[in-house]
Scaffold this motif. Sequence first.
Motif, PDB file in Angstrom:
ATOM      1  N   ARG A  19      -8.953   4.225   0.895  1.00  0.00           N
ATOM      2  CA  ARG A  19      -8.115   4.041  -0.294  1.00  0.00           C
ATOM      3  C   ARG A  19      -6.645   4.265   0.038  1.00  0.00           C
ATOM      4  N   GLU A  20      -6.357   5.281   0.827  1.00  0.00           N
ATOM      5  CA  GLU A  20      -4.968   5.523   1.224  1.00  0.00           C
ATOM      6  C   GLU A  20      -4.476   4.406   2.149  1.00  0.00           C
ATOM      7  N   PHE A  21      -5.347   3.917   3.011  1.00  0.00           N
ATOM      8  CA  PHE A  21      -4.978   2.837   3.922  1.00  0.00           C
ATOM      9  C   PHE A  21      -4.719   1.542   3.162  1.00  0.00           C
ATOM     10  N   ALA A  22      -5.570   1.240   2.151  1.00  0.00           N
ATOM     11  CA  ALA A  22      -5.451  -0.013   1.404  1.00  0.00           C
ATOM     12  C   ALA A  22      -4.201  -0.062   0.546  1.00  0.00           C
ATOM     13  N   ARG A  23      -3.603   1.080   0.256  1.00  0.00           N
ATOM     14  CA  ARG A  23      -2.377   1.094  -0.541  1.00  0.00           C
ATOM     15  C   ARG A  23      -1.157   0.644   0.261  1.00  0.00           C
ATOM     16  N   GLN A  24      -1.289   0.534   1.544  1.00  0.00           N
ATOM     17  CA  GLN A  24      -0.187   0.121   2.418  1.00  0.00           C
ATOM     18  C   GLN A  24      -0.353  -1.367   2.753  1.00  0.00           C
ATOM     19  N   HIS A  25       0.512  -2.185   2.183  1.00  0.00           N
ATOM     20  CA  HIS A  25       0.370  -3.634   2.343  1.00  0.00           C
ATOM     21  C   HIS A  25       0.567  -4.054   3.798  1.00  0.00           C
ATOM     22  N   SER A  26       1.502  -3.428   4.495  1.00  0.00           N
ATOM     23  CA  SER A  26       1.736  -3.801   5.890  1.00  0.00           C
ATOM     24  C   SER A  26       0.523  -3.462   6.756  1.00  0.00           C
ATOM     25  N   ALA A  27      -0.129  -2.328   6.467  1.00  0.00           N
ATOM     26  CA  ALA A  27      -1.312  -1.948   7.227  1.00  0.00           C
ATOM     27  C   ALA A  27      -2.471  -2.908   6.979  1.00  0.00           C
ATOM     28  N   VAL A  28      -2.636  -3.338   5.730  1.00  0.00           N
ATOM     29  CA  VAL A  28      -3.698  -4.294   5.414  1.00  0.00           C
ATOM     30  C   VAL A  28      -3.427  -5.631   6.087  1.00  0.00           C
ATOM     31  N   ALA A  29      -2.158  -6.070   6.085  1.00  0.00           N
ATOM     32  CA  ALA A  29      -1.800  -7.309   6.773  1.00  0.00           C
ATOM     33  C   ALA A  29      -2.087  -7.196   8.270  1.00  0.00           C
ATOM     34  N   GLY A  30      -1.766  -6.034   8.847  1.00  0.00           N
ATOM     35  CA  GLY A  30      -2.069  -5.820  10.254  1.00  0.00           C
ATOM     36  C   GLY A  30      -3.559  -5.835  10.524  1.00  0.00           C
ATOM     37  N   LEU A  31      -4.346  -5.273   9.596  1.00  0.00           N
ATOM     38  CA  LEU A  31      -5.800  -5.265   9.763  1.00  0.00           C
ATOM     39  C   LEU A  31      -6.365  -6.676   9.711  1.00  0.00           C
ATOM     40  N   VAL A  32      -5.850  -7.504   8.797  1.00  0.00           N
ATOM     41  CA  VAL A  32      -6.296  -8.905   8.710  1.00  0.00           C
ATOM     42  C   VAL A  32      -5.979  -9.639  10.010  1.00  0.00           C
TER      43      VAL A  32
END
Length: 298
Positions: A22-35
């Motif tokens: 949940r804390e990770f998903a709140r960071q848009h740049s981190a989610v983009a990096g994960l994708v």
Amino acid sequence: MAFIRILPDEQLARSPRVQLWREFARQHSAVAGLVLFCAFTLISIVAPFLLLHDPNQQMDSLLLVPPSWSEQGLIQYPFGTDDLGRDLFSRMLIGTRYTFGVAIITVLGSLFMGLILGALAGMSKGLKSSVLNHILDLALTIPSLLLAIIIVAILGPGLINTTWAIMLALLPQFVHGIRNAIASQLNEDYVTAYRLDGANNWHVFKRIILPNTWEQLTLMSSMALSTAILDIAALGFLGLGAQSPTAEWGTMIADSLDLIYLAPTSIAIPGLLIFLAVLSVNLVGDGLRTAIKKRRDG
């Protein structure tokens, strides 16, 4: 006394992994990096099924064909061809395996060996621990790329030797980090209580240390992965890593240096892919670091 019953959904919501996500998903740049990271991982697995042409097939009639978005380009060759008539798009795809995929393998191998040596260094005492710690401190003073170059110079050039070289070059930082993580855990009161209950070193390592250090292991792996990608590309560029005609991104840049004015895309595209691969790993690593900090502070 009133008892509060925790439902399964509430138990799941209190899970450290769920809170971390949940804390990770709140960071848009981190989610983009994960994708982006998942895309590179998927391509490295299914690359042979996506090839439009044989990446090593040479066509004398199609030398230095420009990309398909150029007026002289061909749609059958989206990124054009190199000076030997090889399809650059197919070579970029298969190169994902050699640069990104091999980097993942090296990190996993180094992590596995680091767990074994780190456990020995962290849970041992006396002369054995002192010798291991001094060797680690000495190895950490040498940059990983320089250490990899030294190992490749001994083993010889080639992609397989590069894999072993980078795996061994990354090993000291894994052992050092795991040793410190184990040492900090061994000082906790619950470890002492578990030992008084009759637990041996293996039980302590398996049931307490590993579950409590997986976050640190993940962070170390993410930092090591970006280093591995750069080291593989650098060794390929220097002629010490993958050898032609292997379509490794660093090797492709080195082979196309003479064509920088005639076919700039043959250098720009693999360079961009290296940048995006490292960026995706760094974004995921920074996102994990921030998420772990917020979860602990919360």
